[in-house]
Write an enzyme that holds these catalytic residues in place. Structure first.
Site, short mmCIF file in Angstrom:
data_model
loop_
_atom_site.label_atom_id
_atom_site.label_comp_id
_atom_site.label_asym_id
_atom_site.label_seq_id
_atom_site.Cartn_x
_atom_site.Cartn_y
_atom_site.Cartn_z
N HIS A 7 36.40 59.76 -33.69
CA HIS A 7 36.06 58.46 -33.55
C HIS A 7 36.99 57.76 -32.42
CE1 HIS A 7 35.17 54.03 -33.20
NE2 HIS A 7 33.64 54.61 -33.63
N GLY A 9 28.17 50.85 -36.48
CA GLY A 9 29.44 50.29 -36.99
C GLY A 9 28.96 48.95 -37.62
N GLU A 52 29.28 58.21 -28.04
CA GLU A 52 29.76 56.93 -28.35
C GLU A 52 30.37 56.46 -27.00
OE1 GLU A 52 29.46 55.40 -32.54
OE2 GLU A 52 31.57 55.87 -32.00
N ASN A 107 29.45 53.45 -40.24
CA ASN A 107 30.56 53.67 -40.18
C ASN A 107 31.32 52.36 -40.44
OD1 ASN A 107 33.41 54.01 -39.63
ND2 ASN A 107 33.07 54.15 -36.99
P1 PGA Z 1 29.32 49.40 -33.52
O1 PGA Z 1 30.42 50.44 -33.72
O2 PGA Z 1 27.89 49.83 -33.96
O3 PGA Z 1 29.99 48.34 -34.01
O4 PGA Z 1 29.39 49.24 -31.75
C1 PGA Z 1 29.82 51.81 -33.48
C2 PGA Z 1 31.12 52.85 -33.89
O5 PGA Z 1 32.22 52.51 -33.57
O6 PGA Z 1 30.80 54.00 -34.26
#
Ligand code: PGA
Length: 345
Positions: A108, A247, A180, A9
């Site tokens: 999200h 992310g 998440e 993402n």
């Molecule tokens: P991150 O984000 O891997 O940077 O923690 C994950 C996300 O927002 O889906």
């Protein structure tokens, strides 16, 4: 067995050129080292402005066309639930579909907090996508307060219930659920495997109550929050975690590649019958010609003849990954970007 899935993402990062640059490099890295299994889904969610360029690059097969690239799924990060209308700034699910983008992340945490999407809004989006043969990556998560007050499970299950209201059992094949936890996103502190499995099991039970045991066993439930190339293995090794939503780390092509490659090794080591697809494909291809199996392929194949040998090979590959990644980027920067740009202009 549920097919594992890795989703990058990109949020509001990278422009069109950088997206193509990334795909070229990734393609080169994978083409050079070969994935050990086809049994892994890879999804990339760049910004709206890069979706079509990414899709076009993939359908053309890039300069190093390989089967795996055609499998790479391009996803949006959000989709409006209405087909068209006065929704300034929004992009409808139908507009995405018309461009061949059949996946979208939905709900999200950042879209909930910045655009104030409610669980009902998210439900509408999920319905629009799944009723129209599109795939939704539904994000659910608990807050720090939920965790401190022992409300994590009830909070997540409430979201599942509202977000999936009216979604038909036959359309569940179009759904991926991403757990998440809000306190883990972008913090560098992922949640422990044990905690994740507890929540994932609770989600599966809920799906079983809402739909059926079969549906609960089939739906993919993944984790997202501060995953990087140093910590992904622990999560990907778990049969109960069907994949990762990544992310920040997904912006780094070498790290993203390492996670893809490492996961393909995990799958091959755990389920040898799902591995070696590259060799099988190549052998099949060569079987239709009079050409003998190339020496290099023979060597690689014999290296996979036992688990022990596969592990030895894994170590060699691991040692080479970093070097080959850097070489790949350099090589591509020197030669290929210019020619693809010429082609596009
Ligand atoms: P991150 O984000 O891997 O940077 O923690 C994950 C996300 O927002 O889906």
């Amino acid at each position: 067995m549920r097919t594992k899935i890795i989703i990058g993402n990109w949020k509001m990062n990278r422009d069109r050129k950088e997206t193509i640059d990334f795909l070229m490099t990734l393609n080169h890295m994978i083409s050079k080292n070969h994935l050990l299994t086809d049994n892994l889904d890879i999804v990339l969610a760049p910004s709206y402005l890069s979706l079509i360029a990414a899709k076009t690059y993939i359908s053309r097969g890039g300069l190093f066309a390989k089967n795996w690239l055609k499998k790479l799924i391009v996803s949006a990060q959000d989709a409006n639930s209405e087909i068209a209308g006065s929704f300034t700034g929004a992009v409808s699910y139908n507009q995405l579909k018309e461009e061949g983008i059949n996946y979208s992340i939905i709900g999200h945490f950042e879209t909930k907090s910045i655009f104030h999407y409610s669980n009902e809004d998210i439900n509408k989006k999920i319905l629009s996508l799944t009723n129209n043969n599109m795939n939704a990556i539904l994000c659910v998560g608990d807050t720090k307060e939920d965790k401190e007050n022992n409300n994590s499970i009830s909070s997540v299950l409430e979201q599942i219930e509202t977000n999936l209201k009216g979604v038909l059992i036959d359309n569940l094949e179009h759904l991926i659920i991403a757990y998440e936890p809000i306190y883990a996103i972008g913090t560098g502190n992922p949640v422990s495997v044990e905690n994740i499995i507890e929540i994932i099991n609770a989600i599966r039970n809920k799906i079983s109550q809402l739909y059926s045991l079969d549906a609960a066993e089939t739906v993919r439930i993944i984790y997202g929050g501060s995953i990087n190339s140093a910590n992904y293995m622990e999560y990907m090794n778990e049969d109960n975690i069907d994949g990762l939503l990544i992310g920040k780390t997904s912006l780094d092509v070498t790290a993203f590649y390492d996670i893809i490659y490492g996961t393909s090794q995990i799958i091959t080591n755990k389920y040898p019958s799902l591995g070696n697809n590259y060799f099988l494909l190549k052998k099949k291809e060569l079987a239709n010609t009079s050409k003998p199996l190339p020496k290099k392929l023979k060597e690689r194949e014999s290296k996979y003849s036992s688990q022990q040998n596969a592990n030895n090979y894994k170590t060699n590959i691991d040692e080479n990954i970093t070097k080959s990644s850097v070489d790949a980027i350099q090589q591509i920067k020197n030669s290929e970007i210019t020619s693809v740009q010429d082609e596009q202009d």
